[in-house]
Scaffold this active site. Sequence first.
Site, PDB file in Angstrom:
ATOM      1  N   THR A  77      -6.084  -3.926   3.829  1.00  0.00           N
ATOM      2  CA  THR A  77      -5.158  -5.090   4.640  1.00  0.00           C
ATOM      3  C   THR A  77      -4.686  -4.473   5.859  1.00  0.00           C
ATOM      4  O   THR A  77      -4.639  -4.999   6.995  1.00  0.00           O
ATOM      5  CB  THR A  77      -4.293  -5.563   3.585  1.00  0.00           C
ATOM      6  OG1 THR A  77      -4.808  -6.271   2.689  1.00  0.00           O
ATOM      7  CG2 THR A  77      -3.447  -6.779   4.466  1.00  0.00           C
ATOM      8  N   GLN A 193     -16.182  -3.033  -0.029  1.00  0.00           N
ATOM      9  CA  GLN A 193     -17.100  -3.375  -1.217  1.00  0.00           C
ATOM     10  C   GLN A 193     -18.417  -2.627  -1.114  1.00  0.00           C
ATOM     11  O   GLN A 193     -19.377  -2.978  -1.764  1.00  0.00           O
ATOM     12  CB  GLN A 193     -17.441  -5.035  -1.399  1.00  0.00           C
ATOM     13  CG  GLN A 193     -16.216  -5.758  -1.906  1.00  0.00           C
ATOM     14  CD  GLN A 193     -15.523  -5.296  -3.154  1.00  0.00           C
ATOM     15  OE1 GLN A 193     -16.242  -4.461  -4.040  1.00  0.00           O
ATOM     16  NE2 GLN A 193     -14.330  -5.729  -3.381  1.00  0.00           N
ATOM     17  N   SER A 213     -10.799   0.658   1.428  1.00  0.00           N
ATOM     18  CA  SER A 213      -9.788   0.743   0.281  1.00  0.00           C
ATOM     19  C   SER A 213     -10.011   1.670  -0.870  1.00  0.00           C
ATOM     20  O   SER A 213     -11.088   1.630  -1.323  1.00  0.00           O
ATOM     21  CB  SER A 213      -9.797  -0.652  -0.121  1.00  0.00           C
ATOM     22  OG  SER A 213      -8.535  -0.596  -1.196  1.00  0.00           O
ATOM     23  N   GLY A 214      -9.203   2.437  -1.291  1.00  0.00           N
ATOM     24  CA  GLY A 214      -9.431   3.467  -2.194  1.00  0.00           C
ATOM     25  C   GLY A 214      -9.374   2.729  -3.622  1.00  0.00           C
ATOM     26  O   GLY A 214     -10.289   3.222  -4.348  1.00  0.00           O
ATOM     27  N   THR A 251       5.015   9.712   6.742  1.00  0.00           N
ATOM     28  CA  THR A 251       4.554  10.903   6.136  1.00  0.00           C
ATOM     29  C   THR A 251       3.258  10.179   5.226  1.00  0.00           C
ATOM     30  O   THR A 251       3.050   9.466   4.688  1.00  0.00           O
ATOM     31  CB  THR A 251       5.472  11.310   5.261  1.00  0.00           C
ATOM     32  OG1 THR A 251       6.608  11.610   5.833  1.00  0.00           O
ATOM     33  CG2 THR A 251       4.844  12.525   4.415  1.00  0.00           C
ATOM     34  N   CYS A 342      -6.599 -21.212  -5.785  1.00  0.00           N
ATOM     35  CA  CYS A 342      -5.697 -22.082  -6.673  1.00  0.00           C
ATOM     36  C   CYS A 342      -5.829 -23.403  -6.120  1.00  0.00           C
ATOM     37  O   CYS A 342      -5.616 -23.488  -4.688  1.00  0.00           O
ATOM     38  CB  CYS A 342      -4.552 -21.316  -6.569  1.00  0.00           C
ATOM     39  SG  CYS A 342      -4.241 -19.825  -7.581  1.00  0.00           S
TER      40      CYS A 342
END
Length: 750
Positions: A77, A193, A213-214, A251, A342
């Site tokens: 993000t 992905q 993304s990890g 950091t 939703c």
Amino acid sequence: MKGAAHTEVYLDNNATTPVLPVAAEAAMHAMQRGYGNPSSSHATGIKAKAELETTRALARQLIGARSGDIVFTSGATEGIQASIVSALMAARAQSKTGAATLLLYGATEHKAVPESLKHWNRVLQLNATVKAIPVDQHGVLDSGFIREHLTAAVMICTMAANNETGVKQDLVALEQLIRSVNPQVYWMVDCVQALGKMSLNIADTSIDYAPFSGHKLYAPKGIGFLYVRKDTPYQPFIAGGGQESGLRSGTENLPGIAALHAIFSELAKTSGSAFQTEDTLWHYRQQLIAALRQVFPALVLNSDIPHVVPTTINFSVPGFYSKDIMDLFDAAGIRVSSGSACSSKVPSSFVLDAMGLDSWRSQGAIRLSFGPAMTKVECEHACQAIAALKAVVSKHCLVLTDATPTLEIHARGLLQLKHEALCSYVLICPDSLKALVIDPVLPLAGRIANIIQGHGLQLKAVLDTHLHQDHQSARTELLTLLGNPCAASGCDVLGWPEHSPEIQLGPYQLTRLATPGHTPEAVSILLYKQQQLLCAFTGDVILPGGVGRTDLPGGDISALANSIRLLAGKVGQHTLLLSSHDYAQRFFTSLALAATEQPLIQALLNNQPHTEWQPQLQQQAVTLQQASSYFCGLVEVSLSDATDVIAPAHLADFLQQWPQMQVVDVREPHEQSAGALAQYLPAAYLAQHSVQEIPLSKLADAVIHRQLHCEQPLLLVCRSGNRSLVACKVLGRLGFKQVFNLKGGTALLC
């Protein structure tokens, strides 16, 4: 505290993955021993800096980025924000603003992309037009649309692989198209992905930004990285101390980066890696699909070869909503996802909607995703757990089989089935093996047919309380599904047998009462058992929390008033009234409740003149006419709640403090069979008590037959705490004073 162990089968890796042991060890080492600040000039800091740069070099190697920047971020993000802000600020500096300027994104992109485009377009005041690129039925981007609109675009956002369907885009073909039409457009590719599932050679492309993304690839949450092509505009999203060569201050997250290092090292291995070969992943996919087809022979894949990565299986099953399968799988300890947005109605997948698939596929979509480090043992265990559900769906007639039918405990008496706000009822006599249906609706027709056929029941009649104006009765469709066991001829327009004042169904008797007003032909059906009135099916004359509308063709205010008074003379104050709509999740009502919740009904029962109540009905009609959706009556939503919410951590103490407490499992029967609630409860409680199983679909039946008692303290439990909370509210309205809800349900007891 728990009984038998419950083994979890985790198949929702596109949402997040477990942390790989080597990654966890690396992160722990960084926290405990390699904890230096990479900006420090002493030896401990130098070691940390070396770890950081080694990981950056590995990232370059894996994605094939010989040049450009690799910036460590908190996750995808943040990388998306940084990319979009950079591109939009560059466009603004070039005076490319206004409605004629386009920001393009794939219609099936993760919501983080379009929402970020809209947000920063507004904040940076570009006032550009944000436009979705359509996809075809396979989820592939529409090249014609891109060619037509790209010349006016300053940014285009696409995906390498979709998180819901696993559909991959042809990045080579996309690049040729994009650069031939608009060489200057900024191009971001969401690669979240992709890593570990498809080859990426960023150096051979003109992709400008690529976020990763990890936690989608066995690293901890809170770490990711962003690739930025050389000479592509980049605006630091976080300013401060100048870390990451001034590209991202703050950091660095060394434990997360150390975990990435471990993951990247495994990916880079030519042998002995924790990550499987692509051929092995395709084999796992075939095994899992075969296991799913054992349970659901009619399963349909919503995305498939050659358009997908192997690790995502998106499927739907005719007659099932995604929640049905989610509940079943979750009860068995199998974690999958619906990938649906939703909604107050049946959830629908915006990705499958964009692909133009039928609504039943979108509303029933299930995403099963495994990780590229899945082992052979894990795959076999998952297949066994899935295949074991074949017996459950057969037992509860979710899927018809050739097995000898048995009438399980919940497939008897009165079933209340719901689709959104619509209610259908099935009355089953176990002795005569006959069934009767009231107010059937099309979305439930298949389910009802399965119940009747699967249990070897004879259909006595299919009745409606009135001609529904918001939907068609499914009587004809249901009879067709069942082979027309009771001929439609010889019945009136509502399915009632002509010249029959009552219908007999074993010990049950049904009579009807003309109750026009909502519609001219409306009736209420009174249900007796051995001459004792059990309940009344009132259609839309009286709704839980309201009354039927009278402003449509055939509606009559005076007739409705007379019908309510007539009904009041036939039923008791506390007789359950079952409607064809339930707009507020109340399931049923009674005259006493209706009079309390609707002063209008009290006025009618008090025989007040028309001048007192007619204006109220007219005002309700005006309100309903102005509503964005169609409603058959105005219902005020109740905010009543359970007596109390019990936290799972306090369950054992709570049950000990309430020795008379009855635990009630309100999950549906197939969930109860897939995973018994007793396995989660304290042994001390089970030594003295048994769990009472009353699904929401049998709640009305349980109240009618007094299976629940007002004076008994009750703890209601479901999978997530949502349905049990609804049941608490329903029982609270009936006067149950000691009704408790288990917060988070069985999910927090696992």
